[in-house]
Design a protein around this motif. Structure first.
Motif, mmCIF file in Angstrom:
data_model
loop_
_atom_site.group_PDB
_atom_site.id
_atom_site.type_symbol
_atom_site.label_atom_id
_atom_site.label_comp_id
_atom_site.label_asym_id
_atom_site.label_seq_id
_atom_site.Cartn_x
_atom_site.Cartn_y
_atom_site.Cartn_z
ATOM 1 N N PRO A 23 1.318 8.106 -1.697
ATOM 2 C CA PRO A 23 2.228 9.089 -2.296
ATOM 3 C C PRO A 23 2.166 10.455 -1.633
ATOM 4 C CG PRO A 23 0.356 8.656 -3.737
ATOM 5 C CD PRO A 23 0.269 7.670 -2.617
ATOM 6 N N ALA A 24 1.024 10.794 -1.033
ATOM 7 C CA ALA A 24 0.912 12.102 -0.377
ATOM 8 C C ALA A 24 1.805 12.162 0.859
ATOM 9 C CB ALA A 24 -0.540 12.376 -0.021
ATOM 10 N N ARG A 25 1.782 11.106 1.650
ATOM 11 C CA ARG A 25 2.616 11.065 2.859
ATOM 12 C C ARG A 25 3.999 10.473 2.595
ATOM 13 N NH1 ARG A 25 -1.610 9.020 7.595
ATOM 14 N NH2 ARG A 25 -3.090 10.768 7.375
ATOM 15 N N ARG A 26 4.187 9.999 1.373
ATOM 16 C CA ARG A 26 5.447 9.377 0.983
ATOM 17 C C ARG A 26 5.813 8.218 1.914
ATOM 18 N NH1 ARG A 26 9.369 14.457 -0.882
ATOM 19 N NH2 ARG A 26 8.144 15.010 -2.728
ATOM 20 N N THR A 27 4.894 7.275 2.014
ATOM 21 C CA THR A 27 5.128 6.067 2.795
ATOM 22 C C THR A 27 4.632 4.861 2.008
ATOM 23 O OG1 THR A 27 2.985 6.165 3.933
ATOM 24 C CG2 THR A 27 4.858 7.274 4.997
ATOM 25 N N SER A 53 0.848 -1.183 0.000
ATOM 26 C CA SER A 53 0.000 0.000 0.000
ATOM 27 C C SER A 53 0.884 1.233 0.000
ATOM 28 C CB SER A 53 -0.920 0.002 1.230
ATOM 29 O OG SER A 53 -1.678 1.193 1.281
ATOM 30 N N VAL A 54 0.837 2.010 -1.095
ATOM 31 C CA VAL A 54 1.654 3.211 -1.229
ATOM 32 C C VAL A 54 0.792 4.435 -0.972
ATOM 33 C CG1 VAL A 54 3.165 4.535 -2.753
ATOM 34 C CG2 VAL A 54 3.070 2.045 -2.955
ATOM 35 N N GLY A 100 11.953 -6.074 -5.636
ATOM 36 C CA GLY A 100 11.505 -5.753 -6.985
ATOM 37 C C GLY A 100 10.027 -5.411 -7.017
ATOM 38 N N GLU A 101 9.226 -6.115 -6.212
ATOM 39 C CA GLU A 101 7.795 -5.833 -6.142
ATOM 40 C C GLU A 101 7.530 -4.493 -5.477
ATOM 41 O OE1 GLU A 101 6.635 -10.585 -5.760
ATOM 42 O OE2 GLU A 101 6.891 -9.359 -3.963
ATOM 43 N N LEU A 102 8.258 -4.214 -4.399
ATOM 44 C CA LEU A 102 8.079 -2.930 -3.722
ATOM 45 C C LEU A 102 8.534 -1.780 -4.621
ATOM 46 C CD1 LEU A 102 8.596 -2.126 -0.014
ATOM 47 C CD2 LEU A 102 9.656 -0.627 -1.692
ATOM 48 N N ASP A 103 9.666 -1.932 -5.288
ATOM 49 C CA ASP A 103 10.166 -0.872 -6.168
ATOM 50 C C ASP A 103 9.198 -0.583 -7.305
ATOM 51 O OD1 ASP A 103 12.524 -0.473 -4.733
ATOM 52 O OD2 ASP A 103 13.625 -1.977 -5.873
ATOM 53 N N THR A 104 8.624 -1.630 -7.889
ATOM 54 C CA THR A 104 7.671 -1.425 -8.985
ATOM 55 C C THR A 104 6.479 -0.607 -8.517
ATOM 56 O OG1 THR A 104 8.330 -3.497 -10.060
ATOM 57 C CG2 THR A 104 6.175 -2.598 -10.645
ATOM 58 N N ALA A 105 6.002 -0.890 -7.303
ATOM 59 C CA ALA A 105 4.841 -0.164 -6.773
ATOM 60 C C ALA A 105 5.180 1.289 -6.456
ATOM 61 C CB ALA A 105 4.320 -0.869 -5.522
#
Length: 729
Positions: free
Chosen positions: A373-377, A370-371, A387-392
């Motif tokens: 982007p507003a809170r950058r977490t 769960s990304v 690799g899965e986390l980086d893609t998300a």
């Protein structure tokens, strides 16, 4: 087939990969090819129109994600999590083909024969002690033609003579698409490419090929007579086929679950692992996952970890789907007095994820992401791979420090500290961990953060595990990419002493936006390296600049200008491509043995010792890798986390690597090489990175943490796990 695919998963899957080009395209994407041209280069003979159509099909199937480039010119092609799960399928297909499918001479180009000869069947023990250069000349249509040379792998124009050189030196071979400049000792003219390929495969005798005029050899008599003895392909091929056809003790009986019951004429479906009518002798109350035991058909596959040298046989493997499953599995083990280990990605070299005769809490299926982007977490499950986390996160132009190989799991890397490309600018992985949830040895769910369970939060950030089973990680993200200036630069290994002396000066004064990793090894057969570099001893410095445009170029210019590089592959590329660039160099299943140390300084004696030992290994896959820390790593308060030795500027990891099918005597030699390498650096060592410790390094745990932190961790483990359910690994 479409209707049948609703009921048969094999039919459904084959609809995706049955077409011959689709697995090749998918392989290229999984190996790090991100642009259309990069993918096309790895599929010679495939038309661009068909490639575009296949990529659309892969996107529609959900295994490839298409992202526009920032400049709007073209797209990036990225593997999705479901696409990455097809990698073992492709590996298994290739392994099966290598074992059982014959290579035919009709399908082999002459230059490919030379490459195969050099890479896989060169009798190095029979090569002459002096340097020998063999020039091969052949034409696509078998006729004489005008002079001309080309790089290996480029198809010849009919009627044009092609030249390829085989350079033999110090028991090693190298294929060159250009004249290496040492003069030709032998000239082999191939008038009949088919006969040349048939000789390589052992279908035609060398003497017969010479008598027929298909092959002509010019040069000294001793070399002409020795040349055919350097090809071991026929013997190796026969040996491999015999090994795969031989079953120890004769034909093996089918496993019980594969034999239908005499009382029931109906055949069990192929996914059933327990015979119809039977019940498992063991269940876990409140457990919704799957409990795997040695009686299950896939037990060996489930217990396997990244390091193929680790061969442990747990009594139970609890494949959890939720935090409540984790608590139930731990309670089950406690009630039976079983040792417990926790598996996230299973990538640790020591194999601490599995145990003998105990219970493995397997979290690999817990891959939630769960990304914000507003809170950058980003909040991720413990089975997530980098690799899965980086893609998300890269979908939003964000990232967190996460190693240098994309198939590493987030759990083990985080709990040990977390080195990576971004650490000098944004800190270690643990420096960006803001929250964690875990199940303790007594089954409690705890949340650790800066203000919740602060002592536990301190231990989770670099303590190396053993405090509980973490079921959720939340990280702070930073703007990165999606494109970065990065890539490797290669020098001959003999130039390494001078290159590393100059590198030392530039690295010491580099800003935190610059990251570098030094590797001393034989150039691997990686897709991003030209074939003529494969197997050559090199000093490789892979570098990254977290800056834009000319600023990034200026930051890396001093490193790229060192000495006389063989190859400079620094360019703008997706951050995810950098993260996965070396994935194929360290695949799961190979045998690994690591020895490591921190280095107080990179003085002349250290450099000379490193370069001297770097060339002593026998396996072409072994290597030494040097990480440059500093920057944000050193600026963080040492008392804030359990990660110690923050001011140590370099960490060296010596990797002994060999294949499972290779004789264990090679493994013994490589392990001794790794130990001797690090022992020689004892006068200069300071600390060691916990994630680099191998199976026989338990006595070095105090060295990894430092005495005060080790005592503090020991007390914390005693308080949380007084019965030693998780041990102290």
């Amino acid at each position: 087939m479409r209707s049948y695919g609703q009921f048969c998963p094999i039919a459904r899957g084959s609809g995706l990969i049955a077409e011959r080009w689709t697995p090749i395209i998918l392989r290229n994407v999984l190996l790090g090819c991100r642009t259309f041209n990069e993918i096309a280069a790895g599929a010679p003979g495939l038309s661009r129109a068909l490639l575009a159509r296949r990529l659309r099909e892969l996107e529609h199937a959900g295994v490839v994600a298409v992202r526009p480039k920032p400049d709007g010119r073209g797209s990036y092609y990225l593997p999705t999590p479901s696409g990455r799960e097809l990698w073992p399928v492709l590996q298994a297909l290739g392994d099966w083909a290598e074992r059982w499918m014959d290579v035919t001479a009709e399908d082999a180009d002459p230059d490919l024969v030379v490459w195969s000869w050099c890479q896989s069947s060169l009798r190095r023990d029979l090569l002459p002690e002096r340097r020998v250069v063999v020039r091969f000349e052949f034409a696509a249509d078998g006729s004489a033609a005008a002079d001309g040379s080309r790089p290996s792998g480029v198809r010849a124009v009919p009627g044009a003579l092609t030249r390829v050189w085989l350079l033999l030196e110090q028991g090693r071979g190298e294929v060159c698409g250009f004249d290496p400049g040492f003069g030709d000792d032998l000239v082999v003219t191939v008038d009949d490419p088919l006969a040349f390929a048939r000789w390589h495969l052992g279908l035609v005798e060398w003497s017969a090929a010479l008598k027929s005029g298909a092959i002509r050899v010019e040069g000294p008599r001793d070399l002409r007579r020795a040349l055919p003895t350097w090809n071991s392909y026929p013997q190796a091929r026969a040996r491999r086929r015999a090994e795969h056809r031989r079953a120890p003790g004769g034909p093996q009986p089918l496993p019980p679950e594969a034999v239908p019951s005499a009382a029931d004429g109906r055949r069990d479906p192929p996914w059933r692992t327990v015979p119809r009518g039977a019940t498992r002798s063991t269940t876990i109350p409140g457990f919704s996952g799957r409990l795997v035991t040695p009686r299950d058909a896939d037990y060996d596959a489930v217990r396997a970890v990244w390091n193929g040298a680790v061969d442990r046989r747990p009594r139970f493997i609890a494949r959890c789907l939720s935090a409540s499953d984790v608590a139930a599995a731990i309670g089950f083990a406690r009630g039976r007095g079983l040792a417990v280990t926790v598996r996230g990605g299973g990538h640790g070299v020591a194999g601490n994820a599995v145990c003998d005769d105990g219970l493995v809490v397997d979290l690999s299926a817990m891959k939630s992401l769960s990304v914000d982007p507003a809170r950058r977490t980003v909040t991720a499950g413990p089975g997530t791979l980098w690799g899965e986390l980086d893609t998300a996160t890269q979908a939003f132009g964000l990232a967190v420090t996460g190693g240098v190989v994309s198939h590493t799991g987030i759990s083990g890397l985080t709990l040990g500290g977390g080195l990576g490309w971004l650490m000098r600018r944004h800190g270690l992985t643990v420096d960006n961990l803001t929250r964690a949830e875990l199940i303790t040895a007594d089954g409690r769910l705890l949340t650790a953060g800066e203000h919740d369970e602060p002592e536990l939060f301190w231990g989770l950030r670099g303590g190396g595990g053993g405090l509980g089973a973490v079921t959720s990680f939340t990280y702070r993200l930073h703007p990165v990419g999606p494109e970065v200036l990065a890539g490797p630069v290669l020098w001959p290994l003999e130039d390494a002493p001078a290159v590393l002396r100059a590198y030392r000066e530039h690295a010491a004064g580099a800003p935190p936006e610059v990251a570098t990793v030094v590797t001393l090894r034989r150039a691997p057969a990686a897709p991003f390296l030209p074939v003529e570099t494969h197997g050559r001893p090199v000093c490789m410095i892979t570098m990254l600049a977290l800056a834009e445009g000319e600023t990034a170029e200026r930051l890396l210019a001093p490193f790229r200008a060192l000495g006389r590089p063989l190859l400079d592959l620094v360019r703008r590329r997706p951050y995810t491509a950098l993260q996965s660039m070396f994935d194929t160099v360290v695949p799961a299943g190979w045998h690994y043995y690591w020895k490591s140390t921190g280095l107080r300084e990179l003085d002349d004696e250290v450099i000379d010792t490193m370069t001297e030992h770097a060339g002593r290994h026998r396996s072409t896959r072994s290597y030494a890798i040097l990480f440059h820390l500093g920057g944000a790593v050193a600026e963080t308060d040492p008392a804030a986390t359990a990660f110690a030795h923050r001011t140590v500027p370099h960490h060296l990891n010596v990797n002994a690597v060999w294949l499972p099918r290779q004789d264990d005597s090679l493994g013994a030699v490589e392990r001794a090489w790794a130990r001797d390498f690090v022992t020689a650096l004892t006068p200069y060592e300071e600390g060691v990175y916990i994630n680099f410790l191998d199976r026989d390094d338990r006595a070095r745990l105090p060295e990894a943490y430092g005495t005060p932190a080790h005592a503090r961790l020991t007390e914390l483990r005693r308080r949380l796990d007084p019965d030693g359910v998780f041990g102290t690994a």
